[in-house]
Design a protein around this motif. Structure first.
Motif, PDB file in Angstrom:
ATOM      1  N   GLY A  43      15.234   2.794  -1.026  1.00 15.38           N
ATOM      2  CA  GLY A  43      13.710   3.419  -0.283  1.00 15.38           C
ATOM      3  C   GLY A  43      12.387   3.392  -1.196  1.00 15.38           C
ATOM      4  N   VAL A  44      11.566   3.638  -0.732  1.00 16.88           N
ATOM      5  CA  VAL A  44      10.319   3.562  -1.160  1.00 16.88           C
ATOM      6  C   VAL A  44      10.479   3.853  -2.441  1.00 16.88           C
ATOM      7  CG1 VAL A  44       7.911   3.065  -1.123  1.00 16.88           C
ATOM      8  CG2 VAL A  44       9.315   2.049   1.483  1.00 16.88           C
ATOM      9  N   ILE A  45      11.254   5.067  -2.223  1.00 21.57           N
ATOM     10  CA  ILE A  45      10.680   6.050  -3.735  1.00 21.57           C
ATOM     11  C   ILE A  45      11.524   5.522  -4.982  1.00 21.57           C
ATOM     12  CG2 ILE A  45      11.223   8.384  -4.511  1.00 21.57           C
ATOM     13  CD1 ILE A  45      10.519   9.620  -1.859  1.00 21.57           C
ATOM     14  N   GLY A  46      12.361   4.573  -4.206  1.00 19.16           N
ATOM     15  CA  GLY A  46      13.185   4.712  -5.714  1.00 19.16           C
ATOM     16  C   GLY A  46      13.024   3.139  -6.217  1.00 19.16           C
ATOM     17  N   VAL A  47      11.910   2.174  -5.309  1.00 14.18           N
ATOM     18  CA  VAL A  47      11.518   1.659  -5.931  1.00 14.18           C
ATOM     19  C   VAL A  47      10.654   1.724  -6.211  1.00 14.18           C
ATOM     20  CG1 VAL A  47       9.958  -1.408  -5.946  1.00 14.18           C
ATOM     21  CG2 VAL A  47      12.116   0.312  -4.049  1.00 14.18           C
ATOM     22  N   ALA A  48       9.632   2.809  -6.617  1.00  9.73           N
ATOM     23  CA  ALA A  48       8.201   3.717  -7.008  1.00  9.73           C
ATOM     24  C   ALA A  48       9.339   3.931  -8.544  1.00  9.73           C
ATOM     25  CB  ALA A  48       7.927   4.370  -6.357  1.00  9.73           C
ATOM     26  N   ARG A  49      10.194   4.742  -8.468  1.00  9.93           N
ATOM     27  CA  ARG A  49      10.644   5.436  -9.892  1.00  9.93           C
ATOM     28  C   ARG A  49      11.245   4.142  -9.835  1.00  9.93           C
ATOM     29  NH1 ARG A  49      14.731   9.101  -6.393  1.00  9.93           N
ATOM     30  NH2 ARG A  49      15.763   7.081  -6.426  1.00  9.93           N
ATOM     31  N   GLU A  50      11.136   2.893 -10.293  1.00  7.52           N
ATOM     32  CA  GLU A  50      12.016   1.873 -11.051  1.00  7.52           C
ATOM     33  C   GLU A  50      10.154   1.366 -11.489  1.00  7.52           C
ATOM     34  OE1 GLU A  50      14.637  -1.057 -12.194  1.00  7.52           O
ATOM     35  OE2 GLU A  50      15.109   1.231 -11.426  1.00  7.52           O
ATOM     36  N   VAL A  51       8.872   0.918 -10.329  1.00  9.96           N
ATOM     37  CA  VAL A  51       8.276   0.275 -10.817  1.00  9.96           C
ATOM     38  C   VAL A  51       7.599   1.177 -12.282  1.00  9.96           C
ATOM     39  CG1 VAL A  51       5.924  -0.461  -9.785  1.00  9.96           C
ATOM     40  CG2 VAL A  51       7.469  -0.690  -8.697  1.00  9.96           C
ATOM     41  N   ALA A  52       7.353   2.432 -12.120  1.00  8.28           N
ATOM     42  CA  ALA A  52       7.318   3.959 -12.962  1.00  8.28           C
ATOM     43  C   ALA A  52       7.519   3.911 -14.422  1.00  8.28           C
ATOM     44  CB  ALA A  52       7.315   5.198 -12.513  1.00  8.28           C
ATOM     45  N   ALA A  53       9.267   3.492 -13.862  1.00  9.70           N
ATOM     46  CA  ALA A  53       9.877   3.341 -16.085  1.00  9.70           C
ATOM     47  C   ALA A  53       9.402   1.877 -16.290  1.00  9.70           C
ATOM     48  CB  ALA A  53      11.270   3.262 -15.450  1.00  9.70           C
ATOM     49  N   ILE A  54       9.202   0.736 -15.633  1.00 16.04           N
ATOM     50  CA  ILE A  54       9.298  -0.472 -15.876  1.00 16.04           C
ATOM     51  C   ILE A  54       7.835  -0.634 -16.732  1.00 16.04           C
ATOM     52  CG2 ILE A  54       9.301  -2.611 -15.611  1.00 16.04           C
ATOM     53  CD1 ILE A  54      10.841  -2.424 -13.119  1.00 16.04           C
ATOM     54  N   THR A  55       7.220  -0.123 -16.065  1.00 20.83           N
ATOM     55  CA  THR A  55       5.127  -0.483 -15.870  1.00 20.83           C
ATOM     56  C   THR A  55       4.490   1.261 -17.020  1.00 20.83           C
ATOM     57  OG1 THR A  55       4.872   0.880 -13.863  1.00 20.83           O
ATOM     58  CG2 THR A  55       5.036  -1.842 -14.178  1.00 20.83           C
ATOM     59  N   ALA A  56       5.620   2.339 -16.712  1.00 20.08           N
ATOM     60  CA  ALA A  56       5.098   3.488 -17.441  1.00 20.08           C
ATOM     61  C   ALA A  56       4.180   4.082 -17.237  1.00 20.08           C
ATOM     62  CB  ALA A  56       4.282   3.468 -18.879  1.00 20.08           C
ATOM     63  N   ARG A  77      22.192  -1.584  -7.273  1.00 22.00           N
ATOM     64  CA  ARG A  77      21.393  -0.798  -6.545  1.00 22.00           C
ATOM     65  C   ARG A  77      20.531  -0.327  -5.382  1.00 22.00           C
ATOM     66  NH1 ARG A  77      18.122  -1.868 -11.068  1.00 22.00           N
ATOM     67  NH2 ARG A  77      17.331   0.653 -10.110  1.00 22.00           N
ATOM     68  N   ALA A  78      21.641   0.491  -5.185  1.00 19.58           N
ATOM     69  CA  ALA A  78      21.512   1.345  -3.538  1.00 19.58           C
ATOM     70  C   ALA A  78      19.795   2.129  -4.124  1.00 19.58           C
ATOM     71  CB  ALA A  78      22.381   2.510  -3.267  1.00 19.58           C
ATOM     72  N   ASN A 136       0.701  -1.440  -0.070  1.00 22.06           N
ATOM     73  CA  ASN A 136       0.089  -0.249   0.236  1.00 22.06           C
ATOM     74  C   ASN A 136       1.306   1.431  -0.366  1.00 22.06           C
ATOM     75  OD1 ASN A 136      -2.216  -0.938  -0.072  1.00 22.06           O
ATOM     76  ND2 ASN A 136      -2.659  -1.084   2.212  1.00 22.06           N
ATOM     77  N   TRP A 137       1.858   1.137   0.375  1.00 24.93           N
ATOM     78  CA  TRP A 137       2.942   2.281   0.637  1.00 24.93           C
ATOM     79  C   TRP A 137       4.166   2.424  -0.788  1.00 24.93           C
ATOM     80  CZ3 TRP A 137       7.909   2.193   4.363  1.00 24.93           C
ATOM     81  CH2 TRP A 137       8.567   3.610   4.556  1.00 24.93           C
ATOM     82  N   LEU A 138       4.274   1.769  -1.222  1.00 23.93           N
ATOM     83  CA  LEU A 138       4.805   1.660  -2.122  1.00 23.93           C
ATOM     84  C   LEU A 138       2.437   2.581  -3.453  1.00 23.93           C
ATOM     85  CD1 LEU A 138       6.269   1.176  -5.186  1.00 23.93           C
ATOM     86  CD2 LEU A 138       5.353  -0.547  -5.184  1.00 23.93           C
ATOM     87  N   ARG A 139       2.365   1.512  -3.431  1.00 20.60           N
ATOM     88  CA  ARG A 139       0.626   1.918  -4.266  1.00 20.60           C
ATOM     89  C   ARG A 139       0.458   3.666  -3.961  1.00 20.60           C
ATOM     90  NH1 ARG A 139      -0.913  -2.379  -7.546  1.00 20.60           N
ATOM     91  NH2 ARG A 139      -0.100  -4.061  -7.258  1.00 20.60           N
ATOM     92  N   SER A 140       0.895   4.003  -3.247  1.00 15.86           N
ATOM     93  CA  SER A 140       0.950   5.860  -2.843  1.00 15.86           C
ATOM     94  C   SER A 140       1.962   6.381  -3.771  1.00 15.86           C
ATOM     95  CB  SER A 140       0.501   5.927  -1.550  1.00 15.86           C
ATOM     96  OG  SER A 140       2.054   5.840  -0.574  1.00 15.86           O
ATOM     97  N   PHE A 141       2.206   6.029  -4.393  1.00 15.99           N
ATOM     98  CA  PHE A 141       3.226   6.799  -5.151  1.00 15.99           C
ATOM     99  C   PHE A 141       3.416   6.217  -6.661  1.00 15.99           C
ATOM    100  CE2 PHE A 141       6.394   6.820  -1.344  1.00 15.99           C
ATOM    101  CZ  PHE A 141       6.490   7.636  -0.766  1.00 15.99           C
ATOM    102  N   VAL A 142       3.150   5.322  -6.783  1.00 22.13           N
ATOM    103  CA  VAL A 142       2.730   4.360  -8.044  1.00 22.13           C
ATOM    104  C   VAL A 142       1.469   3.761  -8.335  1.00 22.13           C
ATOM    105  CG1 VAL A 142       4.854   2.721  -7.890  1.00 22.13           C
ATOM    106  CG2 VAL A 142       3.812   4.048 -10.766  1.00 22.13           C
ATOM    107  N   ARG A 188      27.193   2.174  -0.246  1.00 27.08           N
ATOM    108  CA  ARG A 188      26.609   2.026  -1.566  1.00 27.08           C
ATOM    109  C   ARG A 188      26.011   3.262  -2.483  1.00 27.08           C
ATOM    110  NH1 ARG A 188      25.307  -2.384   1.955  1.00 27.08           N
ATOM    111  NH2 ARG A 188      25.295  -4.492   0.600  1.00 27.08           N
ATOM    112  N   GLY A 189      26.030   4.451  -1.655  1.00 28.94           N
ATOM    113  CA  GLY A 189      26.148   5.407  -2.187  1.00 28.94           C
ATOM    114  C   GLY A 189      24.529   6.008  -1.876  1.00 28.94           C
ATOM    115  N   VAL A 190      24.235   7.065  -1.453  1.00 31.50           N
ATOM    116  CA  VAL A 190      23.232   7.963  -0.956  1.00 31.50           C
ATOM    117  C   VAL A 190      22.864   8.933  -2.397  1.00 31.50           C
ATOM    118  CG1 VAL A 190      21.753   8.912   0.356  1.00 31.50           C
ATOM    119  CG2 VAL A 190      22.900   7.155   1.007  1.00 31.50           C
ATOM    120  N   ASP A 191      21.696   9.494  -2.373  1.00 28.16           N
ATOM    121  CA  ASP A 191      21.607  10.202  -3.735  1.00 28.16           C
ATOM    122  C   ASP A 191      21.574  12.501  -2.884  1.00 28.16           C
ATOM    123  OD1 ASP A 191      20.697  11.876  -5.497  1.00 28.16           O
ATOM    124  OD2 ASP A 191      18.542  11.213  -5.039  1.00 28.16           O
TER     125      ASP A 191
END
Length: 788
Positions: A172-185, A167-168, A6-12, A363-366
């Motif tokens: 974060g959930v926002i990072g996963v959300a960015r990835e989901v948005a890129a994969i699924t459009a 894949r640092a 549910n947290w992820l789907r609040s972003f995408v 691993r590297g932070v934004d």
């Protein structure tokens, strides 16, 4: 990395089920290890309010509660409860009669003579938590009568990712959300950054001494916060479903921002900071007690957050116990920084523990979102705890730069084997958030600040493959023009050598090239072996220069398992120093024999293996080439039972019996015979040459001579073959005599001489002349006398 669906789907929110989304992420390289429900299945559980509580008349630990389960207060349920934290006015989940909970069903019953029509529930009884201390208390504004599953968001599922170290950005959930948005459009909805205006002018000076390790440091003071308030339910739920327990509102919010953005943060008790904040490396005499209770003696390689008098935190790893936020804290200093991965990497290993912060920083932070994370945390703290924020102190030095990389359409097609056009590539790069420009058929691409894993053209092509979909790339069998390669008649492959040894009843072993330094000293007297800087174990600290140590270890292993006959060989690399190189790699083959010559049987008498058995094996390996054996002293071998193996006067290895000293040290009861040969020396072979077979009978003559003991048979044979006439076809030794009738310094040798001509039958005169010539050679060059 764990987070709520549910947290992820609040972003995408793509039009995919949780399982479908997990598959899509995994196929794009973000492996989803598991997708699990938040709680076990149950029904007929509602939000209820305890109206009154009375003591049970027949049980000290039980209480009789009147519970409201509907909006109306008319129909109250009487429920007997034994929880210690039940009290008038609390709101709790209530399982009604007929409710199916994990493992049991609720029925109307009597407890010590009092009717009970339901059950007040703990988190454990509902399958939300593995342990619970009393009832699950709900916020005061929880609506009575509401279905508890819906109110508590229990139709949610928990994703667990198994991320690779590169894949640092997905920590974060926002990072996963960015990835989901890129994969699924799907459309991405990121939270707005609420920049908090200053309500106080209070600031804390920051001095970044180790600027290479901390290129960016942000911080601000917050005064007058209230830690007595409860952390909002939605926030604690997201933390709990990510595996983090609630502590206090400020710590909960910094943990929440960490999980949401991937940016670690820390809050210091402002009253515990003396003077300015310093970011520096530790001094050798300093120590700190951390939030986990461990006391660490610091070394100069460890980065610190300190004040003017003492360390406050291990930068990027964990805060100090003395400067932490505790009940009663009203003023804090909130920190958000970017620490170089090189400064944090390896420190968790040295300390013996890790942390969520260290896991991300190494691993590297934004670094472009460091200030935004501080603003986000400030906004949430003021929303929950109140307080007044001061201005942000920001110290910036040289941040990492993202180079522009050329990505060619032709290269994409060559690597992926698919036809993509510029429009597709542009669309994929936009979805990934990359900055780019196009020049003819080349994209000039710059990766975003949160991606530390993109540096070369192939990295960006891999990103295109992920978005295109690995499962959409067609499977094509390779096509190539193939031809038979020439096979040399004068060479053998290492596999042929192995097959020869297996045919002679040896078994192959493979050992580490890292060995114990004692083996090198014992077996080859190597006092300066090639050492490893970071050995995987203390007994594997040097590179081997001989294969013998591993074979002896294998023998011990087999003897410990009641094997009485062991025949082993190994082919592998050894590492030696010479004038040309400090580490030269050479390939060798070595063998070991222990126990009887043949397995125990009725047809052959038992006999232990000896020097000459292994000598025969070595001769087979040399494939008929002329070899000879010379007396030789070797640190690993018996001084009287060892020999050097030579081809054309060049040493290629050695063989012999293990020295009694090492047999005793390594617990070997029987003689152990070993050999070691250079692989390069035996991998070549001589071509067979056809000769005419004589039709005429051979003539045999014997020569018996007496020579000094120090003259070797090999030297005699070499000389005889060099001086023999063409009709002499073979010369071989068939008898050696020392003893009665012979001087102590002498020995008697008997040679068989075969003579044969391909054109005619030899006469006695021809045969006698050829033999006499050989006798004269022996007399003149070696002082030999004929034996009567």
């Amino acid at each position: 990395m764990k987070f709520s669906d549910n947290w992820l789907r609040s972003f995408v929110n793509p039009l995919l089920s949780s399982d479908e989304l997990a598959h899509v992420l995994t196929m794009a390289g973000i492996e989803v290890e598991s997708v699990e429900p938040v709680s076990a299945a149950f029904d007929k559980v509602v939000v209820a309010e305890v109206v009154s509580v009375e003591k049970h008349p027949a049980a000290d630990r039980l209480k009789v509660c009147n519970v409201r389960t509907e909006k109306s207060a008319e129909n109250l349920l009487q429920i007997v409860c034994g929880a210690s934290n039940v009290s008038t006015g609390v709101k709790v989940p209530c399982a009604l009669t007929g409710a199916n909970l994990p493992g049991f069903t609720i029925k109307k019953t009597k407890l010590r003579g009092i009717d009970s029509a339901g059950m007040l529930c703990s988190a454990k009884e509902l399958g939300i938590s593995e342990a619970a201390d009393g009832l699950l208390l709900l916020p005061a504004d929880a609506p009575v009568g509401t279905d508890f599953r819906g109110y508590y968001g229990l139709e949610d599922r928990i994703f667990t990712l198994k991320l690779t170290p590169n894949r640092a950005d997905c920590l974060g959930v926002i990072g996963v959300a960015r990835e989901v948005a890129a994969i699924t459009a799907a459309e991405l909805f990121l939270p707005e950054t609420n920049f908090v205006s200053s309500q106080t002018e209070d600031m804390l000076a920051v001095q970044v001494i180790a600027s290479d390790a901390c290129p960016l440091y942000c911080g601000r003071i917050l005064r007058g916060i209230n830690l007595d308030v409860l952390t909002p339910l939605w926030l604690t739920q997201r933390l709990e479903r990510s595996g983090i327990r609630s502590i206090n509102p400020v710590v909960d919010i910094t943990n929440y921002v960490l999980l949401e953005t991937g940016q670690p943060m820390h809050a210091f008790n402002l009253d515990k900071i003396a003077g300015t904040i310093q970011v520096r490396y530790a001094l050798s005499h300093e120590s700190i007690q951390l939030l986990n209770g461990s006391k660490v003696d610091l070394n100069p390689e460890m980065l610190l957050i300190a004040d003017e008098h003492r360390p406050l935190a291990l930068a990027g790893i964990m805060g100090g116990l003395d400067s932490g936020v505790t009940p009663g804290t009203t003023d804090i200093f909130l920190e958000s920084a970017f620490f170089s991965p090189n400064a944090i990497s390896g420190k968790s290993f040295q300390l013996g523990f890790s942390s969520d912060s260290a896991y991300r920083f190494e691993r590297g932070v934004d670094f472009a979102a460091t200030r935004d994370a501080l603003e986000r945390a400030t906004y949430l703290i003021q929303t929950v705890c109140g307080g007044q924020a001061g201005p942000v102190t920001e110290v910036t030095h040289k941040l990492p730069q993202r180079a522009v990389v050329d990505v060619r359409i032709s290269r994409i097609k060559r690597i992926l084997g698919i036809d993509v056009n510029k429009q597709q590539v542009s669309d994929y790069f936009k979805r990934l958030g990359f900055e780019f420009s196009v020049k003819v058929d080349t994209f000039n691409v710059r990766s975003p600040s949160y991606r530390f894993d993109l540096a070369i053209e192939e990295d960006f092509i891999e990103e295109l493959a992920r978005i295109y979909g690995y499962d959409h790339i067609p499977t094509l069998f390779p096509r190539a023009i193939m031809a038979m390669l020439p096979a040399s008649e004068t060479g053998r492959s290492p596999m042929e050598i192995k097959q020869l040894l297996v045919a002679r009843d040896y078994q192959e072993v493979i050992n580490y090239a890292f060995v114990d330094a004692d083996w090198e000293l014992n077996f080859v007297n190597n006092r300066t072996p090639i050492t490893l800087k970071n050995p995987i174990a203390s007994q594997m600290s040097v590179m081997r220069s001989t294969l013998i140590g591993g074979l002896i270890s294998n023998l011990q292993f087999n003897l410990n398992r009641k094997q009485t006959r062991v025949r082993l060989f190994e082919m592998g690399c050894c590492f030696v120093r010479n004038d040309e190189s400090d580490c030269k790699q050479v390939e060798r083959v070595a063998g070991l024999n222990y126990g009887d010559v043949v397995p125990e049987q009725w047809g052959v008498s038992a006999r232990s293996v000896d020097f000459y058995d292994i000598k025969a094996d070595v001769e087979v390996l040399c494939d008929g080439r002329t070899i000879h054996f010379e007396k030789f002293l070797h640190p690993a071998l018996h001084p009287g039972k060892s020999a050097q193996i030579c081809i054309e006067d060049k040493s290629i290895g050695w063989l012999g019996e293990l020295h009694p000293r090492w047999q005793k040290k390594y617990g070997l009861q029987k003689n152990t015979i070993l050999f070691e040969i250079s692989l390069e020396a035996i991998i070549s072979k001589s071509l067979s040459v056809a000769k005419q077979i004589s039709k005429f009978p051979p003539v045999r003559r014997d020569i018996a001579i007496i020579v000094n003991n120090d003259i070797s048979v090999y030297s005699l044979l070499v000389c005889l073959f060099a001086e023999k006439s063409a009709i002499v076809s073979d010369i071989s030794l068939f008898d050696i005599y020392r003893g009665k009738g012979m001087e102590k310094t002498k020995k008697s040798l008997a040679f068989r001489v075969l003579l044969q001509d391909t054109e005619k039958t030899l006469t006695d005169e021809e045969a006698d002349s050829a033999v006499q010539n050989l006798i004269e050679v022996l007399k003149n060059k070696f002082g030999a006398t004929l034996r009567n």
